[in-house]
Design a protein around this motif. Structure first.
Motif, short mmCIF file in Angstrom:
data_model
loop_
_atom_site.label_atom_id
_atom_site.label_comp_id
_atom_site.label_asym_id
_atom_site.label_seq_id
_atom_site.Cartn_x
_atom_site.Cartn_y
_atom_site.Cartn_z
N ARG A 100 0.78 -1.44 -0.09
CA ARG A 100 -0.08 -0.11 0.15
C ARG A 100 1.05 1.14 0.17
O ARG A 100 1.89 1.35 0.81
CB ARG A 100 -0.86 0.20 1.43
N PRO A 101 0.46 2.07 -0.90
CA PRO A 101 1.57 3.46 -0.88
C PRO A 101 1.40 4.15 0.37
O PRO A 101 0.24 4.27 0.93
CB PRO A 101 1.10 4.27 -2.28
N ALA A 102 2.51 4.69 0.78
CA ALA A 102 2.37 5.60 1.98
C ALA A 102 1.81 6.89 1.70
O ALA A 102 2.04 7.09 0.70
CB ALA A 102 3.77 5.64 2.73
N LYS A 103 0.88 7.46 2.57
CA LYS A 103 0.34 8.68 2.26
C LYS A 103 1.41 9.91 2.53
O LYS A 103 1.89 9.98 3.82
CB LYS A 103 -0.82 9.01 3.23
N SER A 104 1.76 10.38 1.56
CA SER A 104 2.84 11.50 1.93
C SER A 104 2.20 12.87 1.81
O SER A 104 1.38 13.02 1.10
CB SER A 104 3.93 11.28 1.18
N GLY A 105 2.66 13.79 2.86
CA GLY A 105 2.42 15.27 2.61
C GLY A 105 2.82 16.04 1.45
O GLY A 105 3.75 15.36 0.76
N ASN A 106 2.39 16.96 1.13
CA ASN A 106 2.85 17.61 -0.15
C ASN A 106 3.10 19.40 0.28
O ASN A 106 2.22 19.64 1.25
CB ASN A 106 2.33 17.64 -1.16
N PRO A 107 3.81 20.00 -0.39
CA PRO A 107 3.92 21.47 0.03
C PRO A 107 2.50 22.26 -0.17
O PRO A 107 1.90 21.99 -1.33
CB PRO A 107 5.04 22.28 -0.91
#
Ligand code: FA5
Length: 345
Positions: A100-107
């Motif tokens: 499962r792809p890790a949820k990453s934040g973004n700018p």
């Protein structure tokens, strides 16, 4: 008795074969071979038999018991194996499945635009300078040719903390601070940061917003340098199809002063609620640094000249991403923010 033993044996063998689980088979074992089971009952009745029949019956009972036990054991091996296989099957991990792809934040979209503008000016040889958000009246106004009581102060309604300290209303005080610190040396800086005004919040105004200031001071810096720089900036940020215009304007710290507008992204210039029916959205103010400002910071205004500009990245981000209301930047609504996910992993 013999018939009864045969009957019990057949019954037990049937039940053994039809048992589907270890538990069912264990129940069969207890039922037929247990102390209270029917075979034991039959054996208990042996005492009533004539003495000569007892050995025969005893042997038959043992045979039945042995046959049932053997069948139970054999079936148990099969059912236990079956149970283990089922367990293994249910616990199997398919290591070929993608993770499962890790949820990453973004700018934040605003951060992105600020960084994009910073990168553009850094590539043109500018340095980044910063200054305090809680600022002295001197740097926010006086050093910018806005003495106390100057009517142009009303252009920027301010949050005062004391009579001499306020939340900066623009990033221009960083100009004054940098010139003072450089002591007459040439300058080429941009100054990003938060600023504050007592403006009523609406679709294009916020009481707290971001500005990026630019300042270039050196020998023979002209209005044409300013125009060229701003046009490179506009083309880089908005592409060639967005129109820009320079209008004469007034800022006490620049002379002459201009305002740069960009054609409205929503209506394409016909007039709508975003551009307040003008077809244009104000992007930045600019001009040639006023000689008084240079002199106050210790620069010889006869030898050195400069240009300055100040822009609002919120308005730029609105244009770039077609955002209709400036308040979206500050309310942290994830439905808004996730529209600006990076596509690359
Ligand atoms: C100034 O603040 C000048 N200091 C800019 C400047 C610098 C001129 C250097 C000359 C030389 P102005 O008040 O027009 O100018 O604001 C600059 C930009 O900030 C505006 O074009 C607009 O994009 C943005 N801005 C102003 N008020 C708000 C507000 N309330 N909310 C969001 N953005 C705003």
């Amino acid at each position: 008795m013999e018939a009864r033993l045969q009957e019990l044996k057949n019954e037990a063998l049937d039940k053994i074969q039809s048992a589907q689980t270890v538990k069912e088979l264990t129940d069969v074992r207890v039922a037929y071979l247990g102390k209270k089971g029917p075979i034991t009952d039959v054996l208990k009745g042996m005492g009533k038999l004539p003495a000569e029949e007892r050995p025969k019956m005893g042997a038959l009972a043992n045979e039945v018991r042995a046959e049932v036990t053997e069948s139970l054991d054999a079936r148990m091996v099969i059912l236990e194996e079956q149970a283990i296989n089922e367990k293994l099957k249910s616990e199997t991990i398919d290591i070929s499945l993608p993770g499962r792809p890790a949820k990453s934040g973004n700018p934040h979209p605003l951060t992105r635009v600020v960084e994009e503008i910073e990168d553009l000016f850094l590539s043109m040889g500018y340095e980044i300078a910063e200054g305090p958000e809680v600022e002295k009246d001197y740097y926010n106004f006086e050093a910018l040719n806005l003495p106390k009581g100057h009517p142009a102060r009303d252009m920027q309604d301010s949050f005062y903390i004391t009579e001499d300290i306020l939340l900066r209303t623009h990033t221009s005080p960083v100009q004054a601070r940098t010139m003072e610190a450089k002591g007459g040396e040439p300058i080429k800086i941009i100054c990003p940061g938060k600023v504050y005004r007592r403006d009523n919040d609406d679709a294009t105004h916020s009481h707290q917003f971001t500005q990026i200031e630019g300042l270039v001071v050196g020998e023979d810096i002209r209005m044409s340098d300013l125009k060229g720089t701003l046009s490179v900036f506009a083309k880089k940020m908005f592409g060639d199809d967005r129109e820009i215009r320079l209008r004469p304007s007034f800022f006490p710290f620049t002379e002459p002063s201009v305002e740069m507008d960009i054609s409205c992204f929503k209506c394409g210039g016909n007039g709508c609620n975003v551009c307040k029916k003008t077809g244009w959205i104000e992007i930045l103010g600019a001009g040639m640094v006023h000689p008084n400002v240079l002199e106050m910071a210790g620069y010889d205004s006869k030898r050195l000249t400069g240009f300055a500009f100040g822009m609002g990245p919120e308005r730029i981000a609105m244009l770039k991403y077609g955002i209709e209301d400036i308040r979206h930047f500050y309310t942290n609504d994830v439905r808004f923010l996730t529209q600006f996910q990076r596509t690359e992993l």
